[in-house]
Motif scaffolding. Structure first.
Motif, PDB file in Angstrom:
ATOM      1  N   LEU A 233      36.392  -5.989  84.266  1.00  0.00           N
ATOM      2  CA  LEU A 233      37.104  -5.383  84.689  1.00  0.00           C
ATOM      3  C   LEU A 233      38.536  -4.929  84.280  1.00  0.00           C
ATOM      4  O   LEU A 233      39.497  -3.713  84.165  1.00  0.00           O
ATOM      5  N   LEU A 234      39.210  -5.668  83.743  1.00  0.00           N
ATOM      6  CA  LEU A 234      40.224  -5.312  82.732  1.00  0.00           C
ATOM      7  C   LEU A 234      40.063  -4.462  81.432  1.00  0.00           C
ATOM      8  O   LEU A 234      41.013  -3.688  81.775  1.00  0.00           O
ATOM      9  N   ILE A 238      42.906  -1.042  81.690  1.00  0.00           N
ATOM     10  CA  ILE A 238      43.337  -0.440  80.435  1.00  0.00           C
ATOM     11  C   ILE A 238      43.382   0.708  80.044  1.00  0.00           C
ATOM     12  O   ILE A 238      43.949   1.297  79.455  1.00  0.00           O
ATOM     13  N   GLY A 239      42.064   0.415  79.278  1.00  0.00           N
ATOM     14  CA  GLY A 239      41.414   2.192  78.385  1.00  0.00           C
ATOM     15  C   GLY A 239      40.648   3.394  79.529  1.00  0.00           C
ATOM     16  O   GLY A 239      41.574   4.216  79.080  1.00  0.00           O
ATOM     17  N   ASP A 266      36.643  -5.644  72.707  1.00  0.00           N
ATOM     18  CA  ASP A 266      36.509  -4.064  72.575  1.00  0.00           C
ATOM     19  C   ASP A 266      37.195  -3.248  72.930  1.00  0.00           C
ATOM     20  O   ASP A 266      37.229  -1.486  73.223  1.00  0.00           O
ATOM     21  N   GLY A 267      38.077  -2.916  71.331  1.00  0.00           N
ATOM     22  CA  GLY A 267      38.786  -2.386  70.666  1.00  0.00           C
ATOM     23  C   GLY A 267      39.834  -2.336  71.053  1.00  0.00           C
ATOM     24  O   GLY A 267      40.853  -0.761  71.155  1.00  0.00           O
ATOM     25  N   GLN A 411      41.213   5.096  73.437  1.00  0.00           N
ATOM     26  CA  GLN A 411      40.731   4.420  72.606  1.00  0.00           C
ATOM     27  C   GLN A 411      39.689   3.044  72.985  1.00  0.00           C
ATOM     28  O   GLN A 411      39.641   1.389  72.484  1.00  0.00           O
ATOM     29  N   HIS A 412      39.337   3.854  74.379  1.00  0.00           N
ATOM     30  CA  HIS A 412      38.131   2.382  74.894  1.00  0.00           C
ATOM     31  C   HIS A 412      37.122   2.330  74.133  1.00  0.00           C
ATOM     32  O   HIS A 412      36.203   3.922  73.890  1.00  0.00           O
ATOM     33  N   PRO A 413      36.935   1.216  73.879  1.00  0.00           N
ATOM     34  CA  PRO A 413      34.800   2.168  73.233  1.00  0.00           C
ATOM     35  C   PRO A 413      33.901   2.347  73.460  1.00  0.00           C
ATOM     36  O   PRO A 413      32.789   2.660  73.450  1.00  0.00           O
TER      37      PRO A 413
END
Length: 436
Positions: A233-234, A238-239, A266-267, A411-413
């Protein structure tokens, strides 16, 4: 009111003006005149209210008044709980004392002691120190505190929480009885009042905010989630919301390292900061975070105490603290200097007791909700006392609907969220093993 109304000397006022400050904060407006009058002081204020300048400015002013020729001796001693805070206070002393012929130094652990010994031998007027390293210097005979005129205990409550009382008592026995003592603390709990009763003389009491109050500049929220899915979830929040500077709190050093590594996978660029890290590693992590080359800084309470990060927008309680006062300290990292901030807590069923303690302390209801796709497997109400029936799923809670796929610039993969492994019902032996 302006700084020129507080009675500060022209040299100190010039340094304040050069930094672009015109109006004192409430703690500064009350504390500076009291210190200039030579009074002992007990001052309480929320984190980020300008307390460092509240004692640094009048301290410099008083020292320049009594400046004499001859060898430099330590005339002002400032004790802080952590290395980072000591370095930041030393920076403030340098900046505000730039117009004054005073020399300062900082001594703290995690770095070599020989350069500190050399600085002390050359002579300093103002010494900023952590209790443990200063006690080491006292044991070695490399520091003389017999001429101290002003002593500051900064974040005294945290120093006591960290077990520094014996070292503080040793240090206080090494300074003259006739001195001015300034005690700054976020709370005035019993141990703080006992310390003040022993070592302060008829102190003036200043509190600019209700004890343990949370600032109105911080928007607080709580998301209910199973323990096993907190990291997922975190990372998603953020992403998908494109957060850039996020200070995340964990309870343990090991947990901070694990979380930082998981976020990096997680990138999301992340670094951990805690007491087991070398001073160089902590300094680099903080610098990278301030410069936004690191997106997430994962910290323990002790390591984060005293961090001064301008315009920090987000604080996340990945795990609730065991002590409710630490919740106030944590979220006080954001919402400073007129800026707004967000404080988010991820709460699982095992943390209901800590959550209720926080609610009792701050005396305001925290909004509780869930994120679509991350609802706990078993419905629970963190405000419910043990033994009372649980509310039906969704009762009393709001649901935050989140997109499954983050925006392209986040930038979330991750694309579609993968299904997590089954960990068992909360409270089962299997679930507890996963949480350990």
């Amino acid at each position: 009111m302006s700084f020129s109304d507080l009675g500060l000397s022209a040299a100190v006022l010039r340094a304040v003006t050069e930094q672009g400050y015109e109006t004192p904060t409430p703690i500064q407006a009350q504390a500076i005149p009291a210190v200039l009058r030579g009074k002992d002081l007990m001052a309480g204020a929320q984190t980020g209210t300008g307390k460092t300048a509240a004692f640094t400015l009048p301290l410099l002013d008083r020292l320049i008044e009594g400046a004499q020729g001859g060898p430099r001796r330590v005339r002002a001693l400032i004790l802080t709980p952590t290395r980072e805070l000591a370095a930041q206070v030393q920076d403030s002393v340098r900046v505000y004392g730039s117009q004054l012929p005073l020399r300062s130094a900082a001594v703290f652990g995690g770095v070599g002691i020989q350069p500190q010994i050399s600085a002390l031998r050359r002579g300093v007027d103002i010494l900023v120190a952590t209790p443990g390293r200063l006690q080491d210097h006292l044991d070695r005979g490399t520091v003389d505190l017999s001429k101290v005129e002003i002593m500051v205990l900064d974040e005294a409550d945290r120093m006591l929480d960290m077990g520094f009382l014996p070292a503080i008592e040793r240090i206080l026995r090494s300074v003259p009885e006739r001195r001015q003592t300034l005690l700054f603390s976020a709370t005035f709990a019993g141990p703080i009042r006992q310390l003040a009763g022993r070592f302060l003389r008829e102190p003036e009491m200043i509190e600019v905010a209700r004890a343990n109050a949370t600032t109105e500049a911080v928007t607080q929220a709580v998301y209910l989630v199973d323990h096993a899915r907190k990291r997922e979830l975190l990372s998603y929040l953020i992403g998908s919301r494109n957060w850039r500077q996020v200070l995340v709190f964990t309870r343990t050093k090991r947990g901070a390292d694990r979380l930082a590594m998981s976020l990096a996978k997680d990138g999301l660029s992340a670094a951990a900061i805690h007491g087991d890290k070398s001073q160089g590693a902590r300094t680099r992590a903080l610098k990278d975070f301030k410069q936004q080359s690191v997106r997430v800084l994962v910290a323990t309470d002790v390591a984060a105490r005293g961090l001064d990060i301008d315009r920090l927008p987000y604080v996340v309680n990945y795990e609730l603290p065991d002590t409710p006062e630490d919740y106030v300290h944590r979220i006080g990292r954001t919402g400073r200097a007129g800026e707004r901030g967000e404080a988010l807590s991820l709460v699982c069923a095992d943390e209901s007791e800590q959550f209720r303690a926080i609610q009792r302390l701050i005396s305001i209801p925290l909004p509780v909700s869930t994120v679509d796709g991350f609802e706990p497997e078993s419905s629970f109400d963190p405000n419910r006392a043990p033994g009372k029936p649980a509310a039906k799923r969704g009762a009393g809670n709001n649901k935050v609907v989140a997109r499954r796929r983050p925006s392209q610039d986040s930038q979330h993969p991750r694309g579609e969220r993968s299904r997590p492994q089954t960990t068992g019902k909360p409270g089962s032996p299997r679930a507890r093993q996963r949480r350990a």
